[in-house]
Design an enzyme around this catalytic site. Structure first.
Site, PDB file in Angstrom:
ATOM      1  N   GLY A  46      25.963   2.431  -8.818  1.00  0.00           N
ATOM      2  CA  GLY A  46      25.358   3.748  -8.671  1.00  0.00           C
ATOM      3  C   GLY A  46      24.423   3.908  -7.488  1.00  0.00           C
ATOM      4  N   ASP A 103      20.026   4.216  -8.668  1.00  0.00           N
ATOM      5  CA  ASP A 103      20.351   5.644  -8.755  1.00  0.00           C
ATOM      6  C   ASP A 103      19.399   6.378  -9.704  1.00  0.00           C
ATOM      7  OD1 ASP A 103      21.383   4.358 -11.015  1.00  0.00           O
ATOM      8  OD2 ASP A 103      23.393   5.218 -10.846  1.00  0.00           O
ATOM      9  N   LYS A 134      14.425  10.114 -15.380  1.00  0.00           N
ATOM     10  CA  LYS A 134      14.484  10.943 -16.590  1.00  0.00           C
ATOM     11  C   LYS A 134      13.387  10.459 -17.528  1.00  0.00           C
ATOM     12  CE  LYS A 134      19.435  11.530 -17.333  1.00  0.00           C
ATOM     13  NZ  LYS A 134      20.550  11.067 -18.189  1.00  0.00           N
ATOM     14  N   PHE A 155      22.863  14.735 -18.900  1.00  0.00           N
ATOM     15  CA  PHE A 155      23.737  13.747 -18.268  1.00  0.00           C
ATOM     16  C   PHE A 155      24.230  14.296 -16.943  1.00  0.00           C
ATOM     17  CE2 PHE A 155      27.266  10.933 -17.448  1.00  0.00           C
ATOM     18  CZ  PHE A 155      26.693   9.709 -17.772  1.00  0.00           C
ATOM     19  N   VAL A 156      23.952  13.550 -15.867  1.00  0.00           N
ATOM     20  CA  VAL A 156      24.281  14.029 -14.526  1.00  0.00           C
ATOM     21  C   VAL A 156      25.296  13.113 -13.845  1.00  0.00           C
ATOM     22  CG1 VAL A 156      22.100  15.252 -14.178  1.00  0.00           C
ATOM     23  CG2 VAL A 156      22.249  12.822 -13.575  1.00  0.00           C
ATOM     24  N   ASP A 162      28.017   8.227 -12.032  1.00  0.00           N
ATOM     25  CA  ASP A 162      29.413   8.408 -12.409  1.00  0.00           C
ATOM     26  C   ASP A 162      29.582   9.121 -13.737  1.00  0.00           C
ATOM     27  OD1 ASP A 162      28.376   5.947 -13.743  1.00  0.00           O
ATOM     28  OD2 ASP A 162      30.390   5.944 -14.618  1.00  0.00           O
ATOM     29  N   ARG A 168      31.374   9.413  -8.117  1.00  0.00           N
ATOM     30  CA  ARG A 168      30.207   8.849  -7.422  1.00  0.00           C
ATOM     31  C   ARG A 168      30.125   9.379  -5.987  1.00  0.00           C
ATOM     32  NH1 ARG A 168      28.275   4.525 -10.553  1.00  0.00           N
ATOM     33  NH2 ARG A 168      29.837   3.370 -11.734  1.00  0.00           N
TER      34      ARG A 168
HETATM   35  P1  IMP Z   1      18.590   2.549 -18.112  1.00  0.00           P
HETATM   36  O1  IMP Z   1      18.711   1.078 -18.289  1.00  0.00           O
HETATM   37  O2  IMP Z   1      18.675   3.295 -19.414  1.00  0.00           O
HETATM   38  O3  IMP Z   1      17.392   2.975 -17.301  1.00  0.00           O
HETATM   39  O4  IMP Z   1      19.916   3.018 -17.435  1.00  0.00           O
HETATM   40  C1  IMP Z   1      20.111   3.095 -16.140  1.00  0.00           C
HETATM   41  C2  IMP Z   1      21.585   3.206 -15.851  1.00  0.00           C
HETATM   42  O5  IMP Z   1      22.285   4.091 -16.751  1.00  0.00           O
HETATM   43  C3  IMP Z   1      21.714   3.833 -14.498  1.00  0.00           C
HETATM   44  O6  IMP Z   1      21.727   2.848 -13.512  1.00  0.00           O
HETATM   45  C4  IMP Z   1      22.999   4.582 -14.596  1.00  0.00           C
HETATM   46  O7  IMP Z   1      24.066   3.713 -14.228  1.00  0.00           O
HETATM   47  C5  IMP Z   1      23.155   4.936 -16.048  1.00  0.00           C
HETATM   48  N1  IMP Z   1      22.776   6.342 -16.289  1.00  0.00           N
HETATM   49  C6  IMP Z   1      21.689   6.780 -16.911  1.00  0.00           C
HETATM   50  N2  IMP Z   1      21.650   8.119 -16.977  1.00  0.00           N
HETATM   51  C7  IMP Z   1      22.766   8.547 -16.345  1.00  0.00           C
HETATM   52  C8  IMP Z   1      23.310   9.846 -16.068  1.00  0.00           C
HETATM   53  O8  IMP Z   1      22.753  10.921 -16.404  1.00  0.00           O
HETATM   54  N3  IMP Z   1      24.485   9.861 -15.396  1.00  0.00           N
HETATM   55  C9  IMP Z   1      25.140   8.731 -14.991  1.00  0.00           C
HETATM   56  N4  IMP Z   1      24.662   7.507 -15.233  1.00  0.00           N
HETATM   57  C10 IMP Z   1      23.497   7.411 -15.903  1.00  0.00           C
HETATM   58 MG    MG Z   2      23.456   2.311 -12.275  1.00  0.00          MG
END
Ligand code: IMP
Ligand code: MG
Length: 185
Positions: A46, A103, A134, A155-156, A162, A168
């Protein structure tokens, strides 16, 4: 996969706004790391478009490297507890000034476990640059030193993010219309 137009609820951050913010971050990082030996570490996949554009806006000499981690429950939209390294760095980060480029910080678990893992390798400094945050979803505390945009809990996709590995490449960040999106089995 459907066309992105069919699953797009709205453009959240347009291409021009992204490029403007990335240029600002690049200028800030260039100023902050002046005469420091900077190493950008991109978290695959990402972080790729963001890091490439960011790097082009950083005016001081720097290196890049890449790593991949998988959170348990990969393929799902929820990321869980801890992350496992699936592709490690080629660079020894000991005594280097490391800036992790990601990302999005969602629950925070991915970045928190990557930070923990990299800190054991004794870099000179270790900071985080994330395009999106977020905060409503945060479960693990992570310091985000450089941030592009704070976004709502939606969700984006696009600009590195992706939708089941697609889109992407899009130059903007859009919100998925979950009523219209039909995941393939
Ligand atoms: P975390 O460990 O929950 O902070 O997740 C981070 C990872 O989840 C990011 O690097 C993204 O790959 C994925 N992710 C989280 N939210 C989104 C979203 O809204 N769209 C796409 N991927 C997301
Ligand atoms: Mg990621």
């Amino acid at each position: 996969m459907q066309n992105y137009q069919d699953v797009l609820a709205e453009v959240l951050i347009d291409a021009e706004s992204l490029q403007k913010r990335v240029a600002e971050l690049g200028a800030q990082i260039s100023a902050d790391y002046q005469s420091a030996d900077l190493l950008l570490i991109c978290i695959l996949r990402g972080g790729v478009p963001f890091m490439v554009d960011l790097s082009r806006n950083i005016t001081i000499p720097h290196m890049m490297d890449f790593m991949a981690v998988s959170s348990y429950g990969i393929g799902k939209r929820e990321s869980s507890g801890s992350a496992r390294v699936t592709l490690d760095l080629q660079t020894d980060i000991r005594d280097r000034n490391v800036l992790l480029v990601e990302d999005i910080v969602d629950s925070g678990h991915t970045i928190a476990s990557v930070l923990h893992m990299l800190s054991t390798r004794q870099p000179k400094s270790l900071k985080v640059c994330a395009l999106l945050d977020k905060p409503e979803r945060r479960e693990a505390h992570v310091p985000v030193d450089y941030l592009g945009f704070t976004i709502p809990n939606k969700f984006v996709f696009g600009y590195g993010l992706d939708l089941d590995e697609y889109f992407r490449n899009l130059p903007f960040v859009g919100v998925v219309d979950l009523e219209k999106y039909k995941p393939s089995e």
